[in-house]
Write a protein that holds these residues in place. Sequence first.
Motif, mmCIF file in Angstrom:
data_model
loop_
_atom_site.group_PDB
_atom_site.id
_atom_site.type_symbol
_atom_site.label_atom_id
_atom_site.label_comp_id
_atom_site.label_asym_id
_atom_site.label_seq_id
_atom_site.Cartn_x
_atom_site.Cartn_y
_atom_site.Cartn_z
ATOM 1 N N ALA A 76 0.821 -1.208 0.000
ATOM 2 C CA ALA A 76 0.000 0.000 0.000
ATOM 3 C C ALA A 76 0.857 1.260 0.000
ATOM 4 N N SER A 192 -8.372 1.425 6.070
ATOM 5 C CA SER A 192 -8.549 1.453 4.622
ATOM 6 C C SER A 192 -7.181 1.604 3.977
ATOM 7 N N SER A 194 -4.907 2.137 0.444
ATOM 8 C CA SER A 194 -4.864 2.561 -0.961
ATOM 9 C C SER A 194 -3.537 2.126 -1.556
ATOM 10 N N GLU A 202 -9.329 0.176 -3.519
ATOM 11 C CA GLU A 202 -9.028 0.325 -2.109
ATOM 12 C C GLU A 202 -9.490 -0.917 -1.359
ATOM 13 N N CYS A 221 -14.831 -3.211 -2.489
ATOM 14 C CA CYS A 221 -13.724 -3.448 -1.571
ATOM 15 C C CYS A 221 -13.614 -4.930 -1.262
#
Length: 225
Positions: A76, A192, A194, A202, A221
Motif C-alpha cells: 500500500a 482502509s 490505498s 481500495e 472493496c
Amino acid sequence: MTQEKAAAGLDMSTSALSRKESGEVATLVHEIRSMMDLFDRYDPDLLDLARAARERGWWRAYGVEDRGYVDLETEACTVRELSLMYIPGLLQTEDYMRAIFNADRLRRTKKAFENQVSVRLIRQQRLTDEEQPLRLVALLDEVALGRPIGGPDVMRDQLKNVLRAAENDQVELRVIGRETGPHAGMEGSFISLSFPESEDQELLYIAYRQARSTWRRSPRCRKLV
C-alpha cells in the motif's frame, strides 16, 4: 468461455479455477502460460506477477503468513485508520505495544510475542522510508490518548512519540474530541488501504478474533476477516 469449459481446458476443477480467479491461492507460472494459450492472449506482465508472487516476503521470517494484513500494507501507499481504543500500531512505541500484547487474551509463545513486536517496528519504518514511503492518515478517539496503558512513564513516552509523528509530512493525525458525541465510527475500528496503481481498488480491513482468515469480496472493496 464458461468457467466449466475453461477449467476443462486447463485440466483443473471449477473450484480450483475459482480460487485462482478470486486470489485465494497463488497461480503458478506454467498455469499462467496455459491460460494464455487457452484464451489466446499473451501478457508478459502477468508472468512477472506470477514470479513475484512466489517470492518470500520479509514477514515470513517472523512467522507471519502470506495473504494477511502485513503483506497488503507492504504494497500500500496510504493507510487510513480509525482507532478508538488505543494508539494506532504505526505510531506505537515499543513499550506501549508490549503492554498492549501482554493485555491481549490471545496467548503467545515468547518467540511469537517478540516476532510480533519486531514486525510492528519494521512496519513503522515505512513512515520515514524515502524509497517506498507510506502515508498514514490516523483518526483516533481522544479516549485513546488518555487511557493509561503500561503505566505513566510508558504513556508519557507514547504521547511524545505521537507529537513527533505528527510533525512528519507522511502522517496526518486527527482526534475525535470527547465533546463530539455519537459518530458513525463508534461501531468499531477499521483500516482502509490505498495502492499506488490506479487500477487497484481500495481495501477495507477489519480485524476479527477467529481461527482462520477468509477473503470476502464486494464490488468496491475486499475484506480480510
